[in-house]
Scaffold this active site. Structure first.
Site, short mmCIF file in Angstrom:
data_model
loop_
_atom_site.label_atom_id
_atom_site.label_comp_id
_atom_site.label_asym_id
_atom_site.label_seq_id
_atom_site.Cartn_x
_atom_site.Cartn_y
_atom_site.Cartn_z
N THR A 1 0.82 -1.22 0.00
CA THR A 1 0.00 0.00 0.00
C THR A 1 0.85 1.26 0.00
OG1 THR A 1 -1.87 -1.06 1.05
CG2 THR A 1 -1.67 1.30 1.41
N SER B 1 2.03 -7.66 -0.82
CA SER B 1 2.83 -8.51 0.06
C SER B 1 2.31 -9.94 0.09
CB SER B 1 2.93 -7.93 1.47
OG SER B 1 1.71 -8.06 2.16
N THR C 1 1.48 -4.43 4.33
CA THR C 1 1.32 -4.77 5.74
C THR C 1 0.75 -6.18 5.97
OG1 THR C 1 -0.86 -3.76 5.75
CG2 THR C 1 1.00 -2.36 6.42
N ASP C 2 0.16 -6.76 4.92
CA ASP C 2 -0.52 -8.05 5.13
C ASP C 2 0.41 -9.14 5.65
OD1 ASP C 2 -2.72 -6.77 4.14
OD2 ASP C 2 -2.85 -7.91 2.27
N1 DAS Z 1 -2.94 -4.55 2.69
C1 DAS Z 1 -2.01 -3.95 1.75
C2 DAS Z 1 -0.93 -3.20 2.52
O1 DAS Z 1 -1.19 -2.86 3.65
C3 DAS Z 1 -1.57 -4.83 0.67
C4 DAS Z 1 -0.25 -5.56 0.90
O2 DAS Z 1 -0.03 -6.12 1.96
O3 DAS Z 1 0.53 -5.57 -0.05
O4 DAS Z 1 0.10 -2.89 2.02
#
Ligand code: DAS
Length: 356
Positions: A18, A64, A96-97
């Site tokens: 993100t 991710s 963040t995933d």
């Molecule tokens: N949920 C998104 C982020 O927080 C997508 C990801 O993990 O790439 O970045």
């Protein structure tokens, strides 16, 4: 980038997510995808120039969910190379995933007292109030300063500093999604200064010599009410090299699942974690069929305070390093006793972890 000789040198690796996701120019409808590289991210935060001499590496540009453990093994090697070349710290930006897993893998793989800080964003750059720039600035401030030395890999978002081995993503969209439910955060940021309240002992008994090409598949399954064990029975047939079972509560499964797990554990490493997301696997409280005492006597390997995804990372890396069952068991034990190890004042643990 910035070439102020008086500043610490920090290398920023971007992996997508993100924090790096936008629309194409002029586009207003449709979703965002990872398009920005490390240099774009750094150039969007002019305050960084006063904090560190920055080097940028666009390492991957993906969501991710598309990162692999092989990617992280390769990233750890590059970070180690940067430290050997004199960098003071490293920052990783990504989605963040999977931060809770990638940061823990880096914690296990990078053996250096200098900080590795992983960050990302929950609001992408096209939204009002994107958190990426502030998170990147805080991450570089942590990586450039002396405060975080010897703390292993850290996760910095929302002005909070978390240890990789405890942190979890807990909310689908809140910028305050990262928490360390078992221990709390290690520290926080105030006016650009890292404030460290707790120092977790560094990890010992870590796999070394991990082969990026040979990370074997490890299954992660979650137990549930009325679970019938059909998937567990397929684990070996499907070619998995090990299993992490996220059990109920302190480490419990329905009693009829026990023989299936015991059979698997006689041939493959089977690690017992909890699906609760906090606390440790119990060892000696319950003795009903399917209890933690029953499962540990089969003998499943207790994950201790590691949750399922983190236990899977450790087991995968141990198997990739060629560890046998005994060594897997010892490594989980060592990680879990590391939290009770005394901290030697002024010590900066470096290389020298047990080789597997
Ligand atoms: N949920 C998104 C982020 O927080 C997508 C990801 O993990 O790439 O970045």
């Amino acid at each position: 980038m910035n070439h102020d000789a008086g500043l610490p040198r920090v290398v920023v690796f971007s992996l997508g997510g993100t924090i790096a996701s936008t629309n194409t120019a002029g586009e207003t409808a449709g979703g965002v995808t990872p398009r920005l590289g490390a240099r774009d991210l750094v150039e969007a935060v002019p305050q960084l120039q006063k904090v560190a001499e920055l080097e940028t590496v666009s390492f991957r540009q993906v969501a991710s969910s598309d990162l692999t453990l092989q990617d992280i093994v390769a990233l750890a090697a590059q970070i180690t190379g940067c430290f050997e070349a004199g960098a003071s710290g490293a920052v990783v930006t990504q989605g963040t995933d999977t931060i809770e897993e990638t940061s823990f893998a880096l914690d296990l793989l990078v053996r250096d007292h200098r900080p590795v800080v992983v960050t990302g964003a929950m609001r992408n750059p096209t939204l009002a109030g994107p958190d990426g720039p502030a998170n990147l600035l805080a991450a570089v401030q942590v990586a450039a300063g002396p405060e975080a030395a010897g703390l292993g890999t850290l996760v910095v978002l929302n002005d909070e500093i978390h240890a990789a081995r405890f942190v979890r993503k807990t909310h689908t969209s809140s910028p305050a999604t990262f928490h360390s439910p078992t221990v709390g955060r290690l520290g926080w940021m105030t006016e650009g200064r890292p404030r460290i309240a707790f120092r977790a002992p560094t990890l010992e008994g870590i796999p070394t010599g991990v082969n990026e090409q040979e990370v074997p598949p490890v299954a992660l399954l979650t137990s549930a009410l009325g679970d019938d064990s059909r998937l567990i029975a397929q684990v070996e047939t499907l070619g998995y090299a090990g299993l992490v079972i996220e059990a109920l509560g302190g480490g419990h499964v329905p009693s009829h699942v026990v023989p299936v797990l015991a059979d698997l554990a006689s041939r493959l490493p089977v690690v017992l974690a909890s699906r609760t997301g906090s606390g440790e696997i119990l060892r000696e409280t319950y003795s009903f069929p399917g209890s933690e005492r029953d499962l540990l006597s089969r003998p499943l390997i207790p994950a201790g305070f590691l949750d399922g995804p983190k236990a899977r990372i450790l087991l995968s890396l141990l198997l990739a390093a060629g560890a046998n069952l005994d060594r897997v068991r010892t490594a989980f034990e060592q990680i879990n006793t590391s939290i009770t190890a005394p901290i030697v004042s002024g010590a900066h643990p470096t290389a020298g972890a047990t080789a597997y």
